[in-house]
Design an enzyme around this catalytic site. Structure first.
Site, PDB file in Angstrom:
ATOM      1  N   HIS A 400      38.352  39.581  47.265  1.00  0.00           N
ATOM      2  CA  HIS A 400      38.722  40.698  46.402  1.00  0.00           C
ATOM      3  C   HIS A 400      38.109  40.584  45.007  1.00  0.00           C
ATOM      4  CE1 HIS A 400      40.766  44.365  45.845  1.00  0.00           C
ATOM      5  NE2 HIS A 400      41.885  44.092  46.458  1.00  0.00           N
ATOM      6  N   ASP A 404      36.060  45.636  46.683  1.00  0.00           N
ATOM      7  CA  ASP A 404      37.244  46.460  46.494  1.00  0.00           C
ATOM      8  C   ASP A 404      37.825  46.856  47.849  1.00  0.00           C
ATOM      9  OD1 ASP A 404      36.896  46.365  43.762  1.00  0.00           O
ATOM     10  OD2 ASP A 404      35.697  48.211  43.704  1.00  0.00           O
TER      11      ASP A 404
END
Length: 428
Positions: A400, A404
Site C-alpha cells: 500500500h 492504491d
C-alpha cells in the site's frame, strides 16, 4: 606434506558474508581435486564450494548454520608439497567441528538433510512398578485432592494405579511412575491411545532461515493489503482442454499458469504502476516495461521463486516450457542465482490445494503478488438462471506504500475480464 587452506570465496554481487549450510566431508576424509566439500547460501541461492586440491581433511572452519565472512578460513587439507598455509589470514578453531553425515538427497533439500541428522533425545528408562490394579469400577482409591486433580488432567483413572502409601494411598510418586511407563495402546485400561513424549530440536538454517528472514522482513517493511475476486474460468478451461487435445502431443500440455501469466502481462500494459520494484531506502520506484514474473515453487527444502523473464514476449507454450524448466531446476537444486532473482511481479499457486482464499506475502522489493486458488464447480446465477460454472478466486496482495486500493482492484478486474473472455488474451 603441507597444509592447504581454502578460504570462503568471493561469490560476487558485493556479498560480504554467507551462511554455511552443509558439509560433504568430515575430518579425516580424503578429497579429490574439484570435489564439492561444502554448500553455502547467499540471499539468492545455494552455491557449491569445490576443493582446488586433493588431500586429507585436517579441520573444518565452521558448523552448518554459521554465518561466515568472505575470506575467512573454510577448511584445511593436508596435501603433497608445501601447501599454502602461510597465505591463510585467519586460524581455524583448535577443535574441529563435530562430524556430520553426508547428504543423500538433492541440493535443494539441504534444510531437510540437516534436520534429518539430528536425533531425538533418548527417553528416560521407565520406572518399574506393579501391573495396573483391577479395582471395581465404583471403588474409590485413597488419594489426596492434588493427586486426583493431576490424574484428572492427565485423563487417568486412579483405580488402575497401585498405591504405595499407607492403606494403598496413591501418591504423586505412583502417578509419576504410571505416567513414565510405556503402555502399549492395546493394553491401555481406559481404551485410550498411547502417549508420546519424544521431542526434536530442529535448527533453522539454510534455505529455511532465508525464507524466514525474507518473510519477516516483507511483513515488517511493506504495508500489506489483500484483494480477493472470483473469476468464472469455464470458457478458459474449455479453451485449454481444446488446445491440449489438438496440440498437446506435439507442443506439450498446457496448465492454467501460462494463461494466468498472459492475463498478467496484458493487464500490466494499462497498469504499469503494478509492475515495479520499490527501493524504500533510496525512496525510488523503478517501473519496468518487461514483465519478469516470479513463479513461487515449493521444493523439499522450502519455497523458492524462479523467474520467467520477458513473459510479455512468450507464447502459451513457450511460457509453459519455461515454467517446467525452472520447476525442474528448483526440484533438482540446479537453479542458478540469475534464475532466482530479478522478478518484477510474482504469481503463486497451490493448485488443487489452493483453498478458497489466501493472503500471500509480497515478494520485496516488488509491490504485488497474484495468488491463485483452486477451481471448483458451483451454482451461479446468470441472467436469472442457475447454472453450474467453474469458479476460481484470485487472492492477491499489494504494498500500500506504492499501490492504491483503486489501482489494485482495477488491475485484478482487468485480469478477470481477460480470463473470463479468453479470446481477448490474444488481441493486440
Amino acid at each position: 606434506m603441507g597444509t592447504h587452506v581454502i578460504k570462503m570465496p568471493d561469490i560476487g554481487e558485493g556479498i560480504a558474508q554467507v551462511e554455511l549450510v552443509e558439509w560433504f566431508v568430515k575430518v579425516g576424509d580424503m578429497v579429490s581435486e574439484d570435489q564439492v566439500v561444502a554448500d553455502v547460501m547467499t540471499d539468492k541461492a545455494t552455491v557449491d564450494i569445490p576443493s582446488p586440491v586433493a588431500g586429507r581433511v585436517l579441520a573444518l572452519g565452521g558448523q552448518p548454520g554459521e554465518v561466515m565472512a568472505v575470506g575467512s578460513e573454510l577448511i584445511r587439507i593436508e596435501v603433497e608439497g608445501a601447501g599454502n598455509l602461510r597465505e591463510a589470514a585467519a586460524p581455524v578453531a583448535a577443535e574441529p567441528v563435530a562430524e556430520l553425515k553426508a547428504p543423500t538427497q538433492a541440493r535443494v533439500e539441504v534444510a531437510t538433510v540437516s534436520v534429518a541428522a539430528i536425533k531425538p533425545a533418548p527417553k528416560p528408562a521407565p520406572t518399574q512398578r506393579a501391573a495396573p490394579v483391577a479395582r471395581e469400577a465404583n471403588e474409590r482409591p485413597l488419594a489426596s485432592p492434588a493427586v486426583r486433580k493431576r490424574a484428572w488432567d492427565a485423563g487417568i483413572e486412579l483405580r488402575f494405579i497401585q498405591g504405595s502409601g499407607p492403606a494403598g494411598r496413591v501418591l504423586h510418586d505412583d502417578l509419576d511412575a504410571y505416567l513414565a511407563q510405556d503402555t502399549p495402546a492395546s493394553a491401555a485400561p481406559t481404551g485410550g491411545y498411547a502417549q508420546r513424549n519424544d521431542e526434536q530440536q530442529i535448527p533453522v538454517i539454510g534455505l529455511r532461515r532465508k525464507i524466514a528472514q525474507r518473510m519477516q522482513e516483507a511483513k515488517r517493511r511493506a504495508a500489506h493489503f489483500s484483494y480477493v475476486e472470483e473469476v468464472d474460468v469455464t470458457a478458459l478451461e474449455e479453451l485449454r482442454v481444446q488446445l491440449n487435445q489438438k496440440w498437446g502431443d506435439s507442443r506439450g500440455k498446457l496448465t492454467l499458469l501460462p494463461f494466468l501469466m498472459r492475463a498478467m502481462v496484458v493487464a500490466l500494459r494499462d497498469f504499469p504502476q503494478i509492475n515495479v520494484r520499490y527501493d524504500d531506502e533510496a525512496q525510488v520506484i523503478t517501473r519496468f516495461g518487461a514483465a519478469h514474473i516470479g513463479v513461487a515453487a515449493q521444493s523439499d527444502g522450502g519455497l523458492m521463486v524462479p523467474v520467467v523473464r520477458h513473459a510479455e514476449s512468450l507464447t502459451l507454450w513457450a511460457a509453459a516450457d519455461e515454467i517446467a524448466r525452472l520447476a525442474n531446476a528448483v526440484r533438482t537444486g540446479k537453479a542458478t542465482r540469475e534464475e532466482l532473482s530479478g522478478s518484477t511481479i510474482t504469481l503463486t499457486s497451490l493448485g488443487a490445494l489452493g483453498g478458497i482464499a489466501s493472503t500471500p506475502v509480497v515478494n520485496l522489493p516488488e509491490v504485488a503478488i497474484i495468488g491463485v486458488n483452486r477451481i471448483v464447480e458451483r451454482p451461479v446465477v446468470i441472467k436469472g438462471q442457475i447454472v453450474i460454472r467453474k469458479m476460481m478466486n484470485l487472492s492477491s496482495s499489494f504494498d500500500h506504500r506504492v499501490v492504491d486500493g483503486m489501482d489494485a482492484a482495477q488491475f485484478i478486474q482487468a485480469m478477470r475480464g481477460l480470463l473470463e473472455q479468453p479470446a481477448t488474451l490474444f488481441l493486440e
